[in-house]
Scaffold this active site. Structure first.
Site, PDB file in Angstrom:
ATOM      1  N   CYS A  35      18.440 -62.096 -24.907  1.00 30.04           N
ATOM      2  CA  CYS A  35      19.239 -60.915 -24.580  1.00 30.04           C
ATOM      3  C   CYS A  35      19.826 -60.988 -23.185  1.00 30.04           C
ATOM      4  CB  CYS A  35      18.400 -59.654 -24.731  1.00 30.04           C
ATOM      5  SG  CYS A  35      16.903 -59.738 -23.787  1.00 30.04           S
ATOM      6  N   ALA A  40      10.721 -55.296 -36.113  1.00 32.01           N
ATOM      7  CA  ALA A  40      10.432 -56.101 -37.313  1.00 32.01           C
ATOM      8  C   ALA A  40      10.860 -57.558 -37.170  1.00 32.01           C
ATOM      9  CB  ALA A  40      11.120 -55.476 -38.530  1.00 32.01           C
ATOM     10  N   THR A  75      14.395 -51.962 -28.823  1.00 31.97           N
ATOM     11  CA  THR A  75      15.278 -51.441 -27.764  1.00 31.97           C
ATOM     12  C   THR A  75      15.369 -49.927 -27.883  1.00 31.97           C
ATOM     13  OG1 THR A  75      16.564 -53.480 -27.649  1.00 31.97           O
ATOM     14  CG2 THR A  75      17.656 -51.481 -26.864  1.00 31.97           C
TER      15      THR A  75
END
Ligand SMILES: Cc1ncc(COP(=O)(O)O)c(C=O)c1O
Length: 370
Positions: free
Chosen positions: A322, A202, A74
């Protein structure tokens, strides 16, 4: 007896690899000095951070110096988009992205549109692919940035980035690629993709949450205006004390992915084929082979039917996690031409390194009965 919950939501977040956890524990316990300090306690921390930088860079065929640590994809996406627009604002005011980008690309783009930039949003075809000709047609002399993701987080479809990049050759337009879902799953070379900026995360590749990276091309050098201001860390482009335990975990995750990617993908394609073989009442959303194997997006023939509500012993999703605070039809499936009901009740199945044959068999059997 209730069955244990089987995790099929790898696209939202992967389990952390035990080897990553072990490495992070050592980092937390022993490598606590501030990486920017001048005393000798910082020396091994600097070495470990440098190794992680090399491991992450190597995953995408880049040099270590082109990797900037961020808090996740993001932030990488926001920095790439706002950073380019601010730094190169004299070059032009036109931006291009696709309609199926993650919200961390679409929302900054929409914000810039409100601030006076002109935005062209490319609609993909019914299989989720943006065609190079569309990009060519949309391109203007004043286009400063194109942002197109690599793998889609809802469908797994892989855009043909080299073919898209080819259309930008010879122009001064920069190309940003959100590779949050594809990195560590499929081989990536920033030179082969032809991109100037590339976002990584990650926690989509068996590393910890809260750490990501932005690849920034050095030759020719891409410049960005920072999002944050503070100390001089990371050449003041992204200041703040580096979270070295997370960086070290990310590096280890990248290293494992580099070693295991080929065999892992082979296994995931087998699972992919096994799941699709048994389903009768579903249709696959997205291109059948230009894709990652570990994300399957299905629509039921009865578009009002919500399979996620039935499959309660599996951790599944209708779409992106999200967007779950703003439920509604998936913007990705809508852009691919699915109707609102279809796009609201799709089933996203995502799996990976720790998924077992038995879990695939159980889910396949359950799907075949719906
Ligand atoms: C394609 C894509 N881009 C960006 C992000 C955001 O990543 P992060 O959670 O690291 O901020 C995600 C995560 O869902 C994603 O799937």
């Amino acid at each position: 007896m209730t069955e244990p919950l089987s995790y099929f939501d790898y696209a939202a977040s992967t389990p952390v690899d035990p080897a990553v956890i072990a490495q992070m524990q050592v980092a937390l316990a022993d490598l606590y000095a501030n990486v920017s300090s001048n005393h000798s306690a910082a020396q091994p921390v600097r070495q470990a951070e440098q190794l992680a930088r090399e491991q992450v860079a190597s995953l995408v065929g880049a040099v270590a110096e082109s990797i900037l640590w961020t808090s996740g994809a993001t932030e990488s996406n926001n920095l790439a988009i706002f950073g380019v627009c601010d730094f190169y604002r004299r070059r032009g005011n036109h931006l291009i992205c696709s309609a199926t980008e993650h919200s961390s690309v679409l929302t900054p783009m929409r914000q810039l549109e409100k601030d006076g930039y002109e935005l062209t949003v490319l609609t993909p075809d019914s299989e989720g692919l943006v065609q190079p000709e569309q990009l060519q047609e949309a391109l203007r002399e004043e286009t400063i940035l194109v942002s197109i993701h690599h793998a889609n987080n809802e469908t797994g479809v892989l855009q043909d980035i080299p073919a898209l990049a080819e259309r930008l050759r010879g122009t001064s337009t920069l190309l940003h690629v959100d590779a949050a879902q594809s990195a560590g799953k499929t081989a990536i070379s920033v030179d082969e993709l032809g991109c100037d900026l590339l976002s990584l995360s990650a926690h989509k590749m068996y590393g910890p949450k809260g750490i990501g990276a932005l690849y920034i091309r050095r030759k020719p050098r891409v410049q960005l205006t920072p999002l944050f201001y503070g100390g001089g860390q990371q050449q003041a482009l992204r200041p703040g004390t580096l979270p070295t335990h997370q960086i070290i975990g990310f590096g280890r995750a990248a290293d494992i992915a580099n070693q295991q990617m080929v065999s892992e993908q082979e296994q995931l394609w087998q699972f992919h084929r096994a799941l699709l073989a048994g389903i009768n009442s579903f249709q696959l959303n997205g291109h059948s082979h230009q894709r990652l194997p570990g994300i399957i997006n299905l629509s039921h023939t009865d578009s009002q039917y919500d399979p996620v509500k039935e499959l309660t012993s599996f951790a599944l999703a209708n779409g992106a996690a999200c967007n779950s605070s703003q439920p509604g039809p998936s913007h990705v499936l809508r852009a691919m031409g699915r109707d609102a009901s279809n796009a609201a009740h799709a089933l996203r199945i995502s799996f990976g390194r720790f998924t077992t044959k038995d879990e695939i068999h159980r889910l396949g059997t359950a799907l075949s009965q719906l």
